[in-house]
Design a protein around this motif. Structure first.
Motif: not given
Length: 570
Positions: A234, A244, A250, A252, A402, A404, A439-441
């Motif tokens: 990423l 990733l 994911v 975005i 995830a 983004i 970015l956050w998980r």
């Protein structure tokens, strides 16, 4: 499942002193019942293998003779992928006293210390042969033939990708096929050199080690993929590369024109470099001309389900499904009709490795009750791209692992996602600046952080037909309102824009011109920087009459989008 096949060596891995225990056989049967394929990869000749291992029929494919012979137990079909050894070569070895000497369909084998004699004979005859060692055994094969090439041939027949294979072995001749596998495993009794390069090392030796691995695959498939596989790059954060995971879902999201498609393009380039198959659902033709992908559908032709499924079956083929010929309200149903067939392929093969869904709020709208049931996004590798995360099905959002977020509204993207997915928003959310993304998980329990995202090597050619004749959504359309907001004329493409621009009064035209509305729309929604620049010059030139400024702007539009010539790349 991510790992769809187990490829195992025989001697020293599956077998001990040539024999496979009942418990190991039971584990193999259990793995096969899970829907995975079994591939045996061995240096043994096939008649010898059948004699010592009568249960060979458990396996879907057998790679014998160190990669030279492919055997299918179900049909008993044998396929050699290299030529037979020359009689002259075998005779010379016999005359030089090389004993024991075994001659297979392609392989010639003996034991140390005869390797020096073998090499002399190869040089004398000028043959293109290679010597491969395996714990004292000396195997001679045509150049380029090894366990990796044999595994590749077997996987081609099974229509599987090597990325979705776990390989397990113990000796020198296993290096090649272990490196070619998505995840490489060494049994506890393996040579140190094999252990050093393996992704995992079992605690148990030989067959017990294989049983240990099978237990992990059945129970922790995605965990192994997430922890042991590198994934797709990423970008970088604090000097470290950020990837990733291949089993992530994911999201975005960000404002229109902020770079979501650009980031997705960069990700597809990395996927192509790694040999990971991807399929893009492209409702608005944004990925027209994407390198390394086969286009399906265009501005006038609707893509077909049959063509998609035919292309998907080829592991090396990437696809862009262009939905530009569909009306906005037709897209969700069309997408829903494609998904069962695509889901079936993903269930059998874990391919395409990545499913990229652009304009996800169109294809997976919140108003559809069946979205989650149809989509089966629990399968690995999915990217959802949207301007409106709040408009995506709540069931789908809850599968996201995830997020983004791009642009100045990145913080609000995280908060909106949390609200819709029923999650508590993180207390501290940094603001990404410049070329950084957020970015956050959610499941990691860590704070969001900024990443310097990768950039694509290619510049996409935006689909001129999309903007000229297609139907932009309400948020992406241009509205002629006039200074007193007395009208609300919607232009959902450039042809309608030009027609309306010619018909409105000078006062309305000048109002939007001097406000910079035209160049702003061209830049943010049409995403044409050159058109926006040329229009901005007309907007700033106070000497132009309404007639002249109108003529200049519309000529720029028609030159790029409605003229017979091909639209330029931007």
């Amino acid at each position: 499942m991510y790992f769809m096949a187990l490829a195992t060596d025989y001697d020293g891995t599956l077998a001990h002193d040539g024999l496979v225990t009942a418990s190991t056989l039971s584990a193999l049967k259990k793995l096969k019942k899970s829907g995975r394929k079994l591939i045996l990869v061995t240096g043994r000749e096939l008649p010898d293998l059948k004699e010592v291992f009568p249960e060979v029929g458990l396996f879907d494919k057998v790679v014998a003779e160190n990669g030279a012979l492919i055997y299918t137990p179900a049909s008993e079909e044998e396929q050699t992928i290299s030529p037979s050894p020359s009689a002259d070569f075998v005779d010379r070895l016999k005359k030089r006293g090389v004993k024991p000497l075994s001659v297979g369909r392609s392989i010639v084998a003996t034991w140390e210390p005869h390797q020096a004699t073998v090499l002399d004979v190869i040089k004398e005859l000028g043959l293109e042969l290679e010597i491969i060692f395996n714990k004292g055994a000396v195997m001679i094969l045509p150049s380029g033939i090894n366990k990796a090439t044999g595994l590749a041939a077997a996987l081609k027949d099974l229509r599987l990708s090597p990325h979705n294979v776990v390989g397990i072995g113990d000796a020198e001749n296993d290096h090649a096929f272990l490196r070619a596998s998505g995840c490489s495993v060494a049994v506890a009794n393996a040579l140190p050199a094999v252990k050093e390069t393996a992704d995992l090392v079992t605690k148990e030796a030989r067959g017990k080690g294989v049983e240990e691995l099978i237990g992990k695959l059945i129970k922790q498939d995605h965990l192994i993929a997430r922890k042991r596989l590198r994934g797709v790059l990423l970008g970088t954060a604090n000097g470290k590369k950020v990837y990733l995971s291949p089993v992530e879902t994911v999201l975005i999201a960000g404002s229109s024109g902020i770079g979501k498609s650009t980031l997705a393009t960069a990700l597809t380039e990395r996927l192509a470099e790694q040999g990971l198959q991807f399929c893009i659902f492209d409702p608005e033709g944004d990925y027209d001309g994407l390198e390394g992908a086969v286009p399906l559908g265009d501005g006038s032709t609707t893509p077909s389900k049959e063509q998609l499924l035919e292309l998907i079956e080829k592991p090396g083929t990437n696809i862009v499904v262009n939905g530009l010929a569909l009306k906005v309200d037709e897209r969700p149903d069309f997408f829903a009709e494609l998904l069962p067939g695509l889901g079936s392929v993903r269930y059998r093969t874990a391919r395409p490795h990545w499913l990229i869904i652009d304009e996800a709020h169109h294809l997976l709208p919140r108003r559809r009750e069946d979205t989650r049931a149809v989509l089966s996004l629990e399968l690995p590798g999915t990217v959802l791209i949207t301007v409106h995360p709040e408009a995506i099905s709540t069931g789908v959002l809850r599968l996201v692992t995830a997020v983004i977020a791009l642009g100045p509204k990145a913080k609000s993207v995280i908060k909106t996602f949390c609200k819709e997915a029923g999650l508590e928003a993180p207390k501290s959310i940094p603001s990404p600046k410049g070329d950084r993304v957020l970015l956050w998980r959610p499941q990691d329990g860590k704070k969001p952080f900024t990443v310097k995202a990768i950039e694509p090597q290619q510049s996409l050619k935006r689909h001129s037909r999309k903007y000229a004749e297609g139907e932009l959504d309400e948020a992406g359309s241009f509205y002629f309102t006039g200074p007193e907001k007395a009208m609300n004329l919607r232009a959902h493409n450039l042809i309608i824009f030009a027609q309306m621009a010619e018909g409105i009064d000078d006062k309305t035209w000048e109002y939007h011109l001097r406000a910079g509305d035209y160049s702003k729309w061209f830049r943010q929604q049409i995403r044409d920087k050159e058109l926006a620049r040329e229009t901005a010059e007309a907007e700033k030139d106070k000497r132009l009459s309404p007639e002249d400024s109108r003529k200049r702007v519309l000529e720029a539009v028609r030159r790029r989008y409605t003229a017979p010539a091909t639209a330029p790349e931007r």
